[in-house]
Design an enzyme around this catalytic site. Sequence first.
Site, PDB file in Angstrom:
ATOM      1  N   TYR A 141      -9.519   0.502  87.649  1.00 58.48           N
ATOM      2  CA  TYR A 141      -9.874   1.617  88.519  1.00 58.48           C
ATOM      3  C   TYR A 141      -8.873   1.799  89.656  1.00 58.48           C
ATOM      4  O   TYR A 141      -8.706   2.898  90.170  1.00 58.48           O
ATOM      5  CB  TYR A 141     -11.265   1.399  89.124  1.00 58.48           C
ATOM      6  CG  TYR A 141     -12.406   1.797  88.231  1.00 58.48           C
ATOM      7  CD1 TYR A 141     -12.616   1.166  87.016  1.00 58.48           C
ATOM      8  CD2 TYR A 141     -13.282   2.808  88.610  1.00 58.48           C
ATOM      9  CE1 TYR A 141     -13.671   1.525  86.209  1.00 58.48           C
ATOM     10  CE2 TYR A 141     -14.345   3.162  87.805  1.00 58.48           C
ATOM     11  CZ  TYR A 141     -14.537   2.526  86.605  1.00 58.48           C
ATOM     12  OH  TYR A 141     -15.589   2.880  85.804  1.00 58.48           O
ATOM     13  N   LYS A 189     -12.566 -10.938  78.746  1.00 58.38           N
ATOM     14  CA  LYS A 189     -11.886 -10.774  77.455  1.00 58.38           C
ATOM     15  C   LYS A 189     -10.692 -11.724  77.462  1.00 58.38           C
ATOM     16  O   LYS A 189      -9.528 -11.315  77.278  1.00 58.38           O
ATOM     17  CB  LYS A 189     -11.483  -9.294  77.273  1.00 58.38           C
ATOM     18  CG  LYS A 189     -10.939  -8.945  75.905  1.00 58.38           C
ATOM     19  CD  LYS A 189     -11.971  -9.010  74.783  1.00 58.38           C
ATOM     20  CE  LYS A 189     -11.312  -8.739  73.433  1.00 58.38           C
ATOM     21  NZ  LYS A 189     -12.238  -8.952  72.295  1.00 58.38           N
ATOM     22  N   ASP A 221     -17.007  -8.132  74.113  1.00 60.86           N
ATOM     23  CA  ASP A 221     -17.510  -7.514  72.872  1.00 60.86           C
ATOM     24  C   ASP A 221     -18.752  -8.245  72.387  1.00 60.86           C
ATOM     25  O   ASP A 221     -19.750  -7.624  72.004  1.00 60.86           O
ATOM     26  CB  ASP A 221     -16.407  -7.463  71.794  1.00 60.86           C
ATOM     27  CG  ASP A 221     -15.688  -8.785  71.578  1.00 60.86           C
ATOM     28  OD1 ASP A 221     -15.861  -9.723  72.393  1.00 60.86           O
ATOM     29  OD2 ASP A 221     -14.940  -8.887  70.586  1.00 60.86           O
ATOM     30  N   ASP A 245     -19.019  -1.339  84.365  1.00 57.68           N
ATOM     31  CA  ASP A 245     -19.388   0.066  84.259  1.00 57.68           C
ATOM     32  C   ASP A 245     -20.024   0.334  82.901  1.00 57.68           C
ATOM     33  O   ASP A 245     -21.102   0.931  82.790  1.00 57.68           O
ATOM     34  CB  ASP A 245     -18.131   0.934  84.450  1.00 57.68           C
ATOM     35  CG  ASP A 245     -18.433   2.414  84.294  1.00 57.68           C
ATOM     36  OD1 ASP A 245     -19.436   2.880  84.873  1.00 57.68           O
ATOM     37  OD2 ASP A 245     -17.674   3.104  83.585  1.00 57.68           O
ATOM     38  N   ASP A 249     -24.394   0.821  81.758  1.00 56.53           N
ATOM     39  CA  ASP A 249     -25.004   1.940  81.018  1.00 56.53           C
ATOM     40  C   ASP A 249     -25.782   1.411  79.805  1.00 56.53           C
ATOM     41  O   ASP A 249     -26.877   1.895  79.491  1.00 56.53           O
ATOM     42  CB  ASP A 249     -23.939   2.933  80.521  1.00 56.53           C
ATOM     43  CG  ASP A 249     -23.603   4.003  81.559  1.00 56.53           C
ATOM     44  OD1 ASP A 249     -23.618   3.690  82.769  1.00 56.53           O
ATOM     45  OD2 ASP A 249     -23.322   5.158  81.162  1.00 56.53           O
TER      46      ASP A 249
END
Length: 353
Positions: A141, A189, A221, A245, A249
């Site tokens: 970001y 990751k 993942d 982020d 959701d």
Amino acid sequence: MTRSLVLLPGDGIGPEVVAAADVVLQAVCRRFDHRIDTRRYPMGGAALRAGLTVYPDETRAACLEGVPVLLGAVGDPAFDHLPRDQKIETGLLALRSSMGVYANLRPARAWEGLEDATPFKPQRTAGTDLIIVRELLGGLYFGEPRGIAADGRSAFNTMRYSEDEVVRVARVAFALARGRSRRLLSVDKANVLETSQLWRRVVTALAADYPDVSLEHQYVDAFAMNLALNPTRYDVVLTENLFGDILSDEAGAVCGSLGLLPSASLGNGGALYEPVHGSAPTLAGRDVANPVGAIGSLALVFRHSWHGEEEARAIEAALARTIRDGHRTADLVSGRQTATSCSQFARLVAERV
Ligand code: IPM
Ligand code: MN
């Protein structure tokens, strides 16, 4: 006791959910005999429409006073074409970074009475009660350099983390885990990304300061899958900005709707509260938005900014009772259930405070 709260209603359904939170705030003030003055400032597309910048100076000054800030939502398709430095999302990032709020707490719980609202198997999601701690001021970001090549045919972003950026957000997550189930999951990751290798090394080293907390690591993942398969297994989940982020959701869907999720962004001093949902322009002005995320964010204001655990619990209990009594907004209804409007839902919660 007199306190202040800065309100940034913003765009789309933002003003409606902030008004709903305000109705509940007034009920809390009556019950606990508080005086809390609220001041509203323009932000996002609403500010642009008023001829101001996306994060106007007067708004910035109010947000930097050290008073908690409750944001509704920002985002307005009418301004999507603007260059990046004038975009509404850029204004939101500027708000977060100017306030220095690096730790974004996103609690997600499966409310009793909403079992049928999740698209996942309710017997697996029932009892979900986790908090994603999302790093909020680093990673893709904010990383530089970033841009679009002069010929427009390639683009690039930079994912960058320093040890200090990882330490400060990880400390928030460890401390939170201490007050809950003493389990912390760090999501990265590290099998591919150097930033994640650094992240994992720093978090692992920090665990020595929190011997009472058991630390686990998962790749993002795998965790995205496990969150869908087995959400009740998790409690405090620490992760970097973009992963957080996306995963928050998904946590919204696990619980039945993104509209249910509140958030608190904390740092050194300042505190910014916002529901996790966006401005939902197609729902705006119709009194159909789900105010649970915004009302839940108000509870977090009491908990994290005002040492008001009792008030926070009163708000959360009122939300729980309203939902258990069968009231739900349009995003949560199915079949023959009838939807309660945003403003009516707020009144029902206020009555139960
Ligand atoms: C969120 C939103 C924002 C983010 C957008 C609007 C910039 O999706 O708060 O989750 O990506 O942080
Ligand atoms: Mn998001």
